[in-house]
Design a protein around this motif. Structure first.
Motif, PDB file in Angstrom:
ATOM      1  N   ILE A 191       0.853  -1.203   0.000  1.00  0.00           N
ATOM      2  CA  ILE A 191       0.000   0.000   0.000  1.00  0.00           C
ATOM      3  C   ILE A 191       0.882   1.244   0.000  1.00  0.00           C
ATOM      4  O   ILE A 191       0.653   2.198  -0.748  1.00  0.00           O
ATOM      5  CB  ILE A 191      -0.948   0.006   1.206  1.00  0.00           C
ATOM      6  CG1 ILE A 191      -2.040  -1.047   1.033  1.00  0.00           C
ATOM      7  CG2 ILE A 191      -1.590   1.395   1.379  1.00  0.00           C
ATOM      8  CD1 ILE A 191      -2.988  -1.145   2.220  1.00  0.00           C
ATOM      9  N   VAL A 192       1.898   1.223   0.846  1.00  0.00           N
ATOM     10  CA  VAL A 192       2.824   2.353   0.897  1.00  0.00           C
ATOM     11  C   VAL A 192       3.716   2.372  -0.339  1.00  0.00           C
ATOM     12  O   VAL A 192       3.865   3.400  -1.017  1.00  0.00           O
ATOM     13  CB  VAL A 192       3.679   2.302   2.171  1.00  0.00           C
ATOM     14  CG1 VAL A 192       4.736   3.412   2.153  1.00  0.00           C
ATOM     15  CG2 VAL A 192       2.807   2.416   3.409  1.00  0.00           C
ATOM     16  N   ASN A 193       4.298   1.232  -0.657  1.00  0.00           N
ATOM     17  CA  ASN A 193       5.331   1.164  -1.686  1.00  0.00           C
ATOM     18  C   ASN A 193       4.811   1.450  -3.086  1.00  0.00           C
ATOM     19  O   ASN A 193       5.498   2.091  -3.886  1.00  0.00           O
ATOM     20  CB  ASN A 193       5.983  -0.214  -1.656  1.00  0.00           C
ATOM     21  CG  ASN A 193       7.161  -0.312  -2.601  1.00  0.00           C
ATOM     22  OD1 ASN A 193       8.122   0.451  -2.489  1.00  0.00           O
ATOM     23  ND2 ASN A 193       7.100  -1.247  -3.547  1.00  0.00           N
ATOM     24  N   SER A 194       3.600   0.980  -3.394  1.00  0.00           N
ATOM     25  CA  SER A 194       3.115   1.121  -4.767  1.00  0.00           C
ATOM     26  C   SER A 194       1.899   2.025  -4.908  1.00  0.00           C
ATOM     27  O   SER A 194       1.677   2.586  -5.977  1.00  0.00           O
ATOM     28  CB  SER A 194       2.789  -0.259  -5.352  1.00  0.00           C
ATOM     29  OG  SER A 194       1.754  -0.896  -4.626  1.00  0.00           O
TER      30      SER A 194
ATOM     31  N   GLN B  16       3.631   6.001  -2.125  1.00  0.00           N
ATOM     32  CA  GLN B  16       4.943   6.628  -2.264  1.00  0.00           C
ATOM     33  C   GLN B  16       5.286   7.076  -3.687  1.00  0.00           C
ATOM     34  O   GLN B  16       5.762   8.199  -3.883  1.00  0.00           O
ATOM     35  CB  GLN B  16       6.030   5.700  -1.710  1.00  0.00           C
ATOM     36  CG  GLN B  16       7.358   6.378  -1.430  1.00  0.00           C
ATOM     37  CD  GLN B  16       8.296   6.298  -2.626  1.00  0.00           C
ATOM     38  OE1 GLN B  16       8.088   5.471  -3.505  1.00  0.00           O
ATOM     39  NE2 GLN B  16       9.310   7.148  -2.646  1.00  0.00           N
ATOM     40  N   PRO B  17       5.016   6.287  -4.722  1.00  0.00           N
ATOM     41  CA  PRO B  17       5.371   6.754  -6.070  1.00  0.00           C
ATOM     42  C   PRO B  17       4.635   8.016  -6.491  1.00  0.00           C
ATOM     43  O   PRO B  17       5.153   8.809  -7.287  1.00  0.00           O
ATOM     44  CB  PRO B  17       4.991   5.564  -6.966  1.00  0.00           C
ATOM     45  CG  PRO B  17       4.997   4.378  -6.068  1.00  0.00           C
ATOM     46  CD  PRO B  17       4.512   4.895  -4.746  1.00  0.00           C
ATOM     47  N   LEU B  18       3.430   8.223  -5.967  1.00  0.00           N
ATOM     48  CA  LEU B  18       2.620   9.364  -6.377  1.00  0.00           C
ATOM     49  C   LEU B  18       2.998  10.653  -5.653  1.00  0.00           C
ATOM     50  O   LEU B  18       2.561  11.742  -6.046  1.00  0.00           O
ATOM     51  CB  LEU B  18       1.139   9.051  -6.148  1.00  0.00           C
ATOM     52  CG  LEU B  18       0.609   7.934  -7.048  1.00  0.00           C
ATOM     53  CD1 LEU B  18      -0.740   7.423  -6.530  1.00  0.00           C
ATOM     54  CD2 LEU B  18       0.480   8.407  -8.488  1.00  0.00           C
ATOM     55  N   GLN B  19       3.795  10.550  -4.593  1.00  0.00           N
ATOM     56  CA  GLN B  19       4.265  11.744  -3.898  1.00  0.00           C
ATOM     57  C   GLN B  19       5.783  11.810  -3.895  1.00  0.00           C
ATOM     58  O   GLN B  19       6.384  12.530  -3.111  1.00  0.00           O
ATOM     59  CB  GLN B  19       3.732  11.778  -2.462  1.00  0.00           C
ATOM     60  CG  GLN B  19       3.861  10.483  -1.706  1.00  0.00           C
ATOM     61  CD  GLN B  19       4.969  10.426  -0.659  1.00  0.00           C
ATOM     62  OE1 GLN B  19       4.748  10.790   0.464  1.00  0.00           O
ATOM     63  NE2 GLN B  19       6.136   9.922  -1.049  1.00  0.00           N
TER      64      GLN B  19
ATOM     65  N   LEU C 237       5.721   2.049   7.068  1.00  0.00           N
ATOM     66  CA  LEU C 237       4.787   3.015   7.641  1.00  0.00           C
ATOM     67  C   LEU C 237       5.469   4.258   8.180  1.00  0.00           C
ATOM     68  O   LEU C 237       5.036   5.388   7.903  1.00  0.00           O
ATOM     69  CB  LEU C 237       3.975   2.351   8.760  1.00  0.00           C
ATOM     70  CG  LEU C 237       2.994   3.272   9.493  1.00  0.00           C
ATOM     71  CD1 LEU C 237       1.919   3.795   8.539  1.00  0.00           C
ATOM     72  CD2 LEU C 237       2.374   2.568  10.691  1.00  0.00           C
ATOM     73  N   VAL C 238       6.515   4.094   8.958  1.00  0.00           N
ATOM     74  CA  VAL C 238       7.121   5.245   9.641  1.00  0.00           C
ATOM     75  C   VAL C 238       7.611   6.307   8.654  1.00  0.00           C
ATOM     76  O   VAL C 238       7.289   7.501   8.821  1.00  0.00           O
ATOM     77  CB  VAL C 238       8.226   4.783  10.608  1.00  0.00           C
ATOM     78  CG1 VAL C 238       9.068   5.972  11.071  1.00  0.00           C
ATOM     79  CG2 VAL C 238       7.605   4.076  11.813  1.00  0.00           C
ATOM     80  N   PRO C 239       8.369   5.959   7.615  1.00  0.00           N
ATOM     81  CA  PRO C 239       8.749   7.008   6.659  1.00  0.00           C
ATOM     82  C   PRO C 239       7.557   7.657   5.971  1.00  0.00           C
ATOM     83  O   PRO C 239       7.591   8.849   5.666  1.00  0.00           O
ATOM     84  CB  PRO C 239       9.629   6.251   5.650  1.00  0.00           C
ATOM     85  CG  PRO C 239      10.144   5.065   6.400  1.00  0.00           C
ATOM     86  CD  PRO C 239       9.021   4.675   7.301  1.00  0.00           C
ATOM     87  N   GLN C 240       6.504   6.878   5.741  1.00  0.00           N
ATOM     88  CA  GLN C 240       5.344   7.451   5.079  1.00  0.00           C
ATOM     89  C   GLN C 240       4.622   8.472   5.957  1.00  0.00           C
ATOM     90  O   GLN C 240       4.113   9.476   5.465  1.00  0.00           O
ATOM     91  CB  GLN C 240       4.365   6.358   4.658  1.00  0.00           C
ATOM     92  CG  GLN C 240       3.208   6.866   3.831  1.00  0.00           C
ATOM     93  CD  GLN C 240       3.664   7.651   2.611  1.00  0.00           C
ATOM     94  OE1 GLN C 240       4.319   7.099   1.728  1.00  0.00           O
ATOM     95  NE2 GLN C 240       3.353   8.943   2.555  1.00  0.00           N
ATOM     96  N   ILE C 241       4.585   8.238   7.254  1.00  0.00           N
ATOM     97  CA  ILE C 241       3.958   9.214   8.150  1.00  0.00           C
ATOM     98  C   ILE C 241       4.772  10.505   8.190  1.00  0.00           C
ATOM     99  O   ILE C 241       4.210  11.607   8.277  1.00  0.00           O
ATOM    100  CB  ILE C 241       3.783   8.625   9.569  1.00  0.00           C
ATOM    101  CG1 ILE C 241       2.888   7.390   9.510  1.00  0.00           C
ATOM    102  CG2 ILE C 241       3.199   9.666  10.512  1.00  0.00           C
ATOM    103  CD1 ILE C 241       1.596   7.574   8.747  1.00  0.00           C
TER     104      ILE C 241
END
Length: 245
Positions: free
Chosen positions: A134-137, A140-143, A194-198
């Motif tokens: 969910i985060v990786n694909s 994250q690619p869209l931001q 999760l942590v880097p995404q937050i």
């Protein structure tokens, strides 16, 4: 959690023709350690790998690749000999250059199985990998930096929309999987994503009040020593005004 800082890309990537040829064949040139991580302090993908290396207590040499300066050092011909996509992280290990953060995590999991970043059962593994993706694909690619550089005006709203959409799905999945962390009481690859995404969600001013489980898990994770060590504020290339002791 040992890290040997290796300077920036200009000083660390000194390629003679023979050296470049060895790297492209998968042979690592002479370095201070056998494992070298090419990273940028604020890269979320690099951050995931730094957490894994810290959790598994793997010593490595850190080579900084500045993603903004001089048009982005990741775009240099020298760096693209290591990683043709011009992304970070890249990991030199066992005579090979590995790219893309999740395959790197999977490799580290196989080579250094303890502590494990995946549950023992097949369903658990699939659920953890789904959360990570969910985060990786889906987020994250869209931001990511190269997308936002192309987007221009309105890029913050764009990033905020896709981060929020992804975190809504993540939160819903955590209702079934979360314990202390994303999957029960074991730190897994999902937590590393999760942590880097937050961090990025906060950068783009996402309203985090709508994600109570995500917030609870995140607040537990960032207290763990490996997550503290991998934080962008504590890397060799962290700017002085962003650095923590």
């Amino acid at each position: 959690m040992g890290i040997l800082a290796g300077g920036n890309i200009k000083t660390s990537l000194v390629f003679r023709a023979a050296t470049a040829s060895r790297i492209m064949r998968g042979h690592i040139s002479d370095r201070a350690t056998d494992i070298v991580l090419y990273s940028y302090f604020r890269s979320s993908a690099s951050w995931r790998v730094r957490i894994a290396l810290a959790l598994k207590d793997i010593k490595y040499e850190y080579k900084a690749v500045h993603l903004v300066k001089d048009g982005g050092e990741q775009n240099s011909e020298e760096y693209k000999k290591l990683n043709p996509m011009g992304f970070v992280p890249s990991l030199e290990i066992d005579g090979h250059v590995l790219t893309q953060s999740l395959p790197i995590l999977e490799y580290l999991e196989e080579k250094f199985p303890q502590p494990s970043l995946l549950p023992k059962d097949s369903i658990g593994k699939a659920q953890v990998r789904a959360l990570a993706e969910i985060v990786n694909s889906a987020i994250q690619p869209l931001q990511n930096l190269n997308v936002l550089q192309k987007f221009g005006e309105g890029k913050e709203e764009w990033a905020r929309f896709f981060i929020e959409r992804g975190l809504k799905g993540f939160e819903k999945m955590l209702e079934a999987t979360a314990g202390t962390y994303c999957y029960g009481d074991q730190v897994t690859m999902a937590d590393l994503c999760l942590v880097p995404q937050i961090y990025n969600a906060n950068r783009f001013k996402v309203d985090m009040s709508q994600f109570p489980i995500v917030n609870r898990v995140h607040d537990k994770l960032v207290q763990l020593p490996a997550f503290v060590a991998a934080d962008p504020s504590r890397q060799p290339d962290t700017p002085e005004d962003m650095r923590k002791n």
